[in-house]
Design a protein around this motif. Sequence first.
Motif, mmCIF file in Angstrom:
data_model
loop_
_atom_site.group_PDB
_atom_site.id
_atom_site.type_symbol
_atom_site.label_atom_id
_atom_site.label_comp_id
_atom_site.label_asym_id
_atom_site.label_seq_id
_atom_site.Cartn_x
_atom_site.Cartn_y
_atom_site.Cartn_z
ATOM 1 N N GLU A 32 172.288 37.504 90.782
ATOM 2 C CA GLU A 32 172.099 38.177 91.942
ATOM 3 C C GLU A 32 171.941 37.235 93.199
ATOM 4 O OE1 GLU A 32 169.007 40.745 91.626
ATOM 5 O OE2 GLU A 32 170.284 42.418 90.972
ATOM 6 N N GLU A 33 171.182 35.935 92.860
ATOM 7 C CA GLU A 33 171.046 35.069 93.847
ATOM 8 C C GLU A 33 172.180 34.309 94.105
ATOM 9 O OE1 GLU A 33 168.424 30.909 94.289
ATOM 10 O OE2 GLU A 33 167.823 32.358 93.068
ATOM 11 N N ALA A 34 173.149 34.064 92.922
ATOM 12 C CA ALA A 34 173.972 33.219 93.227
ATOM 13 C C ALA A 34 175.386 34.090 93.824
ATOM 14 C CB ALA A 34 174.804 32.988 91.772
ATOM 15 N N TRP A 35 175.275 35.189 93.633
ATOM 16 C CA TRP A 35 176.388 36.331 94.244
ATOM 17 C C TRP A 35 175.897 36.184 95.527
ATOM 18 C CZ3 TRP A 35 174.874 41.640 95.647
ATOM 19 C CH2 TRP A 35 176.237 42.216 96.284
ATOM 20 N N VAL A 51 175.486 31.102 83.900
ATOM 21 C CA VAL A 51 174.933 32.407 84.112
ATOM 22 C C VAL A 51 175.691 33.490 83.928
ATOM 23 C CG1 VAL A 51 173.545 33.593 86.150
ATOM 24 C CG2 VAL A 51 173.303 31.239 85.907
ATOM 25 N N VAL A 52 177.092 33.493 84.430
ATOM 26 C CA VAL A 52 177.762 34.600 84.175
ATOM 27 C C VAL A 52 178.279 34.832 82.933
ATOM 28 C CG1 VAL A 52 180.313 35.179 84.703
ATOM 29 C CG2 VAL A 52 179.229 34.218 86.670
ATOM 30 N N ASP A 53 178.420 33.909 82.109
ATOM 31 C CA ASP A 53 178.669 33.930 80.716
ATOM 32 C C ASP A 53 177.444 34.642 79.959
ATOM 33 O OD1 ASP A 53 181.318 32.883 80.799
ATOM 34 O OD2 ASP A 53 180.451 30.722 80.261
ATOM 35 N N CYS A 54 176.216 34.109 80.400
ATOM 36 C CA CYS A 54 174.914 34.855 80.020
ATOM 37 C C CYS A 54 174.980 36.211 79.992
ATOM 38 C CB CYS A 54 173.849 33.997 80.187
ATOM 39 S SG CYS A 54 172.333 34.330 79.353
ATOM 40 N N LEU A 55 175.158 36.629 81.226
ATOM 41 C CA LEU A 55 175.272 37.883 81.800
ATOM 42 C C LEU A 55 176.378 38.741 81.249
ATOM 43 C CD1 LEU A 55 173.662 40.118 83.441
ATOM 44 C CD2 LEU A 55 175.049 39.605 85.227
ATOM 45 N N LEU A 56 177.496 38.188 80.823
ATOM 46 C CA LEU A 56 178.549 39.044 80.181
ATOM 47 C C LEU A 56 178.087 39.175 78.558
ATOM 48 C CD1 LEU A 56 181.858 37.289 81.586
ATOM 49 C CD2 LEU A 56 180.798 39.720 82.024
ATOM 50 N N PHE A 88 179.887 44.905 88.066
ATOM 51 C CA PHE A 88 180.232 44.881 89.569
ATOM 52 C C PHE A 88 179.644 43.597 90.124
ATOM 53 C CE2 PHE A 88 178.785 44.924 94.010
ATOM 54 C CZ PHE A 88 180.099 45.396 94.347
ATOM 55 N N LEU A 89 178.355 43.151 89.695
ATOM 56 C CA LEU A 89 177.901 41.978 90.307
ATOM 57 C C LEU A 89 178.655 40.871 89.852
ATOM 58 C CD1 LEU A 89 175.205 40.858 91.672
ATOM 59 C CD2 LEU A 89 174.273 40.733 89.596
ATOM 60 N N VAL A 90 179.059 40.792 88.518
ATOM 61 C CA VAL A 90 179.741 39.656 88.118
ATOM 62 C C VAL A 90 181.090 39.603 88.725
ATOM 63 C CG1 VAL A 90 181.012 38.797 86.092
ATOM 64 C CG2 VAL A 90 178.646 39.432 85.892
ATOM 65 N N SER A 91 181.901 40.708 88.631
ATOM 66 C CA SER A 91 183.213 40.708 89.186
ATOM 67 C C SER A 91 183.149 40.479 90.858
ATOM 68 C CB SER A 91 184.074 42.017 89.079
ATOM 69 O OG SER A 91 183.370 42.924 89.688
ATOM 70 N N SER A 92 182.280 40.997 91.669
ATOM 71 C CA SER A 92 182.193 40.579 93.001
ATOM 72 C C SER A 92 181.851 38.883 93.015
ATOM 73 C CB SER A 92 181.281 41.407 93.638
ATOM 74 O OG SER A 92 181.005 41.069 95.002
ATOM 75 N N TYR A 93 181.109 38.749 92.359
ATOM 76 C CA TYR A 93 180.933 36.923 92.454
ATOM 77 C C TYR A 93 182.091 36.319 92.167
ATOM 78 C CZ TYR A 93 179.302 32.440 91.288
ATOM 79 O OH TYR A 93 179.115 31.078 91.024
ATOM 80 N N LEU A 94 182.810 36.603 91.152
ATOM 81 C CA LEU A 94 184.250 36.019 90.691
ATOM 82 C C LEU A 94 185.089 36.135 91.699
ATOM 83 C CD1 LEU A 94 184.338 36.356 86.900
ATOM 84 C CD2 LEU A 94 183.466 34.410 88.129
ATOM 85 N N ARG A 95 185.318 37.481 92.227
ATOM 86 C CA ARG A 95 186.148 37.705 93.067
ATOM 87 C C ARG A 95 185.941 36.889 94.485
ATOM 88 N NH1 ARG A 95 186.035 42.849 92.379
ATOM 89 N NH2 ARG A 95 184.449 43.154 93.818
#
Length: 139
Positions: A32-35, A51-56, A88-95
């Motif tokens: 959330e902080e990174a996003w 962090v993204v990989d860990c959350l996935l 959503f959090l992960v995809s929004s960060y990557l997008r």
Amino acid sequence: MDEAAIEELELSDAESFEEVQLTAAQVIEMMEEAWVNEKFAPEILPHKMEVVDCLLGQIAYMEENLQSLPSTDFKKSIHQLEVDRLRFLVSSYLRTRLEKIETYVTHILKQEQQRHESKEDLYLSKQELKFAKEIAEGM
């Protein structure tokens, strides 16, 4: 969702790799902080792919657990909402990162080249760097 579950996260250090034990809640907080930081920063920030990989991985684990619950269980729908929120959090960060790369590709590639020459940590992941180079070639 099992908040007390421990996830392993490998964070790259300048000299070595260390394994840090984080709870699911800590991983979500870091994401959330990174996003938020990426969303509101005018330029691209260092990537947080660990962090993204860990959350996935956590999302996949949660989805496996959801399969075992009966479809009539109310908790299943609540947990599914949480899984959807995390996706959503992960995809929004990557997008957000990809949009910045598309918009400022020449500037970002120039900065990455300077970081590489001065032996600094790169801000783009390998996949993002490949994407940026493909965008630049297409221009």
